[in-house]
Design a protein around this motif. Sequence first.
Motif, PDB file in Angstrom:
ATOM      1  N   ILE A   1       1.171  -1.278  -0.146  1.00  0.00           N
ATOM      2  CA  ILE A   1       0.155  -0.701   0.133  1.00  0.00           C
ATOM      3  C   ILE A   1       0.985   0.947   0.252  1.00  0.00           C
ATOM      4  N   ILE A   2       2.312   0.649   0.635  1.00  0.00           N
ATOM      5  CA  ILE A   2       2.539   2.841   0.829  1.00  0.00           C
ATOM      6  C   ILE A   2       3.638   2.484  -0.309  1.00  0.00           C
ATOM      7  N   LEU A   3       3.674   1.721  -1.144  1.00  0.00           N
ATOM      8  CA  LEU A   3       4.794   1.843  -2.329  1.00  0.00           C
ATOM      9  C   LEU A   3       3.663   2.341  -3.598  1.00  0.00           C
ATOM     10  N   PHE A   4       2.493   1.652  -3.678  1.00  0.00           N
ATOM     11  CA  PHE A   4       1.688   2.279  -4.251  1.00  0.00           C
ATOM     12  C   PHE A   4       0.951   3.622  -4.303  1.00  0.00           C
ATOM     13  N   PHE A   5       1.081   4.298  -2.426  1.00  0.00           N
ATOM     14  CA  PHE A   5       0.524   5.763  -2.860  1.00  0.00           C
ATOM     15  C   PHE A   5       1.632   6.742  -2.716  1.00  0.00           C
TER      16      PHE A   5
ATOM     17  N   ILE B   1       3.845   5.580  -5.719  1.00  0.00           N
ATOM     18  CA  ILE B   1       3.853   5.486  -7.260  1.00  0.00           C
ATOM     19  C   ILE B   1       2.571   6.602  -7.297  1.00  0.00           C
ATOM     20  N   ALA B   2       1.193   6.870  -7.204  1.00  0.00           N
ATOM     21  CA  ALA B   2       0.391   7.068  -6.998  1.00  0.00           C
ATOM     22  C   ALA B   2       0.526   8.681  -7.029  1.00  0.00           C
ATOM     23  N   ALA B   3       1.039   8.972  -5.509  1.00  0.00           N
ATOM     24  CA  ALA B   3       1.766  10.721  -5.441  1.00  0.00           C
ATOM     25  C   ALA B   3       2.512  11.301  -6.428  1.00  0.00           C
TER      26      ALA B   3
ATOM     27  N   VAL C   1      -6.513   4.763  -9.665  1.00  0.00           N
ATOM     28  CA  VAL C   1      -6.274   5.026  -8.351  1.00  0.00           C
ATOM     29  C   VAL C   1      -7.478   4.398  -7.706  1.00  0.00           C
ATOM     30  N   LEU C   2      -8.476   4.981  -7.735  1.00  0.00           N
ATOM     31  CA  LEU C   2      -9.148   4.618  -6.911  1.00  0.00           C
ATOM     32  C   LEU C   2      -9.572   2.981  -6.998  1.00  0.00           C
ATOM     33  N   VAL C   3     -10.292   2.384  -7.912  1.00  0.00           N
ATOM     34  CA  VAL C   3     -10.510   0.986  -8.222  1.00  0.00           C
ATOM     35  C   VAL C   3      -8.445   0.299  -7.274  1.00  0.00           C
ATOM     36  N   LEU C   4      -7.450   0.908  -7.363  1.00  0.00           N
ATOM     37  CA  LEU C   4      -6.421   0.249  -6.788  1.00  0.00           C
ATOM     38  C   LEU C   4      -6.221   0.472  -5.438  1.00  0.00           C
TER      39      LEU C   4
END
Length: 278
Positions: free
Chosen positions: A172-176, A178-180, A189-192
């Motif tokens: 989750i930290i890695l995903f956010f 990347i999203a940031a 972003v919302l689906v992930l």
Amino acid sequence: MLLCVAIEAVITYIYFEDNYENRYRPWQSLLIGNAIFLVPYSILFWVKPNVFIANMILYLIVTVLYAVSSYRISLKSALFHSTILTVIMLATELLIETIFSVIYNDFVFALMDSQLENVLKYIVFAVLSKLLMLMTIKLISSLYSYKKNKVTGDMKRTYLISLFPMLIGLFIILFFHIAARYPLPRWLVLVLFVLCLVSLAVCCLIYVYMIKIQRDENELMSLQAEQRKNEMDMQYLNLLEERNQAMQILTHDYKNHLYAIRNMSGSEQTAYIDKIAH
């Protein structure tokens, strides 16, 4: 914020349920806990929603009230364990906040408005901090259980099980991260984001369930060991009973011999004694 408080109430319930005897049924204890937590926190959030020290003090107070009202525990023990939970909650929140501040200079989601950004920030922070808090109190409960049938069990398996929520949290930290920093479509972003939370929730449920299975197995092993001890004690008692019966038979025969000797003449007594001796 109230949803976060409700999660804290559930985590508190899990901790005391692991270590003390409940006065009520589980669903009743959960309702009592959520009522004790949500009512004062609702008042606090309505007055001053962002007072950190007040949140900690209130958590300590409501945890003590919940413990003494729902579990068979002394006030002194309730205060001790509530302090432990408060320290764990403070430490986990500070740790997650420190990790976020190190990884992100400015935690901003691409292609999102300010309101949604703030909501997602708080959700991520709350989910990860409460996940870490749950894992910490479950490990403590596994190491130091205060129930009558307490066993530590195979701690290696407990540590391995705890790796799964950690891995999901890191993902989750890695995903956010990347999203940031990269312009991803908002819907993606919302689906992930939803998939990450669902995966984390399922992982936490599996983690708690596996810990429960391990505790049940440990209690079963303890009961089996006690049953084996009882069987050995019963065998020993049966052996003592057999020896006692043998002694009674010997005593009875001894008396019969004495009665027979008393009724005999001198020569007959000598012959009878020689017969018994041989």
